[in-house]
Design an enzyme around this catalytic site. Structure first.
Site, mmCIF file in Angstrom:
data_model
loop_
_atom_site.group_PDB
_atom_site.id
_atom_site.type_symbol
_atom_site.label_atom_id
_atom_site.label_comp_id
_atom_site.label_asym_id
_atom_site.label_seq_id
_atom_site.Cartn_x
_atom_site.Cartn_y
_atom_site.Cartn_z
ATOM 1 C CG ASP A 84 -1.852 1.095 1.294
ATOM 2 O OD1 ASP A 84 -2.617 1.209 0.317
ATOM 3 O OD2 ASP A 84 -1.871 1.870 2.271
ATOM 4 C CG ASP A 141 -0.668 2.819 5.771
ATOM 5 O OD1 ASP A 141 -1.705 3.257 5.229
ATOM 6 O OD2 ASP A 141 0.176 3.550 6.306
ATOM 7 C CB CYS A 197 -12.552 -5.795 8.405
ATOM 8 S SG CYS A 197 -11.910 -7.105 9.465
ATOM 9 C CD GLU A 237 -4.265 2.137 -3.132
ATOM 10 O OE1 GLU A 237 -5.413 2.491 -2.920
ATOM 11 O OE2 GLU A 237 -3.338 2.311 -2.325
HETATM 12 ZN ZN LIG Z 1 -13.759 -7.533 10.725
#
Ligand SMILES: [Zn+2]
Length: 387
Positions: free
Chosen positions: A196, A363, A334, A279
């Site tokens: 990232d 990150d 998440c 990314e």
């Molecule tokens: Zn979660």
């Protein structure tokens, strides 16, 4: 697999040769500016007639050569590639309008900036004598001294001659090389790196953090001092010229340091991974949401350069480079349960998932998500990922 490799060497033209190079730079610059001005004028005049505009026949290089007779004295291939570059620049600009990444409108070339021209190797008109360290360029027809130790046998495709703002001359030689490399059809998950991009640290993965040395920022004080000195000098004076040269040289030095760092980092990444996932983030967007970072930051984050070098270094080793769309919600998701935390703000460096209770470092969590998405994209291309 055939690859193009660029070898950049510094050349030391004598006074006469410098004049000839200068003439070629000048003609290419004039041609570019003339063609650009013509396009600007035509676009303005025909902006309400897109049909006519699209089929408009612009003056050719030949037309300009008739008008500016002295253009006939310089390398015609250099003029041809100038034309091609301008057409390409317009194409990129118009294509860029449809995408998120904006490509700037072609600009006029100035005598004050870096000068360059590209010429092609036709019938062996570009020659190198490795023993005597001399190079011959089309139309210059004299041996020019250079300093470099590398020797190569591959055919030369084209060369770009350039002169920096501080007055150094270089030739970038593009050769075609045959590599005995086959792209990997399977990669082990452990050998995939996903990173990232972070404004404070450059690249972050779940395992490692790459810090950007920030060469421009550390040089900021000295740069400011030099800029101040320059503005205090009398316009057109010898002192002003000297100070400007010192400033330009200093910029070149920092750039070189940064470039070396990018080279080393991308080499290291390409050696340690079989696939790298990044990314697709544009720095301009980032500057916006960070409320406008200073100039030194944007100079220090040469994201595009980093990606380009990394991509070809991986490719040369038969490895894979994968970009993930910047709209993929890598930060908010998440990585354990997939819950999307819409309340997450940029200021939240650490957060706890409200659904599963996992504690995340921003990150690192993003890089895990990037990795999953990147693996999915690699698999889509038919690459087997061994877990
Ligand atoms: Zn979660």
């Amino acid at each position: 697999m055939k690859i193009n490799k660029a070898i950049k060497i510094r050349i030391y033209p004598n006074k006469y040769q410098q004049e000839l190079l200068e003439k070629t730079f000048g003609c290419c610059r004039l041609l570019w500016n003339q063609m650009l001005a013509e396009r600007n004028e035509v676009c303005r005049r025909l902006k309400d007639n897109p049909e006519i505009l699209r089929n408009y026949r612009y003056k050719t290089e030949k037309d300009y050569k008739t008008r500016f007779k002295f253009m006939k004295e310089v390398d015609s291939k250099a003029l041809q590639s100038t034309t091609r570059n301008l057409i390409e620049a317009f194409k990129n600009f118009f294509n860029g309008l449809k995408e998120i990444r904006k490509v700037g409108y072609p600009r006029f070339k100035s005598k004050k900036n870096k000068q360059s021209y590209t010429t092609y190797n036709v019938n062996n008109n570009i020659k190198i004598n490795f023993e005597q360290k001399r190079i011959k360029l089309p139309k210059i027809n004299m041996w020019i001294k250079y300093r470099d130790e590398r020797v190569f046998v591959e055919p030369i495709r084209h060369v770009t001659v350039s002169k920096t703002k501080s007055g150094k001359y270089y030739v970038a030689i593009l050769v075609e090389q045959e590599l005995d490399v086959y792209p990997l059809t399977q990669v082990h998950e452990n050998c995939i790196g996903a990173f990232d991009m972070s404004a404070s640290e450059f690249l972050v993965s779940e395992k490692e953090h790459y810090i950007n040395p920030r060469f421009y920022r550390s040089a900021e004080a000295k740069l400011r001092r030099l800029h101040r000195q320059l503005s205090g000098k009398k316009k057109g004076s010898k002192n002003q010229w000297k100070t400007r040269l010192r400033l330009v040289r200093y910029y070149e030095k920092i750039y070189k340091r940064k470039y070396d760092w990018v080279h080393k980092k991308t080499l290291d990444l390409s050696q340690r991974h079989d696939a790298v996932i990044l990314e697709d983030l544009n720095i301009r967007g980032m500057q916006k949401f960070n409320g406008g970072l200073s100039k030194s930051v944007s100079l220090d984050f040469s994201w595009h350069q980093f990606k380009t070098l990394l991509e070809y270094k991986l490719r040369w080793r038969g490895k894979h480079y994968q970009e993930v769309d910047r709209f993929f919600p890598s930060s908010k998701m998440c990585s354990v349960c997939g819950h999307k935390n819409e309340n997450l703000t940029l200021a939240d460096r650490d957060w706890i998932c409200p659904k599963c209770g996992t504690q995340h470092q921003r990150d690192e969590n993003a890089s895990v998500n990037l990795k999953m998405e990147g693996i999915r994209l690699l698999q889509e291309k038919g690459i087997v990922v061994i877990r």
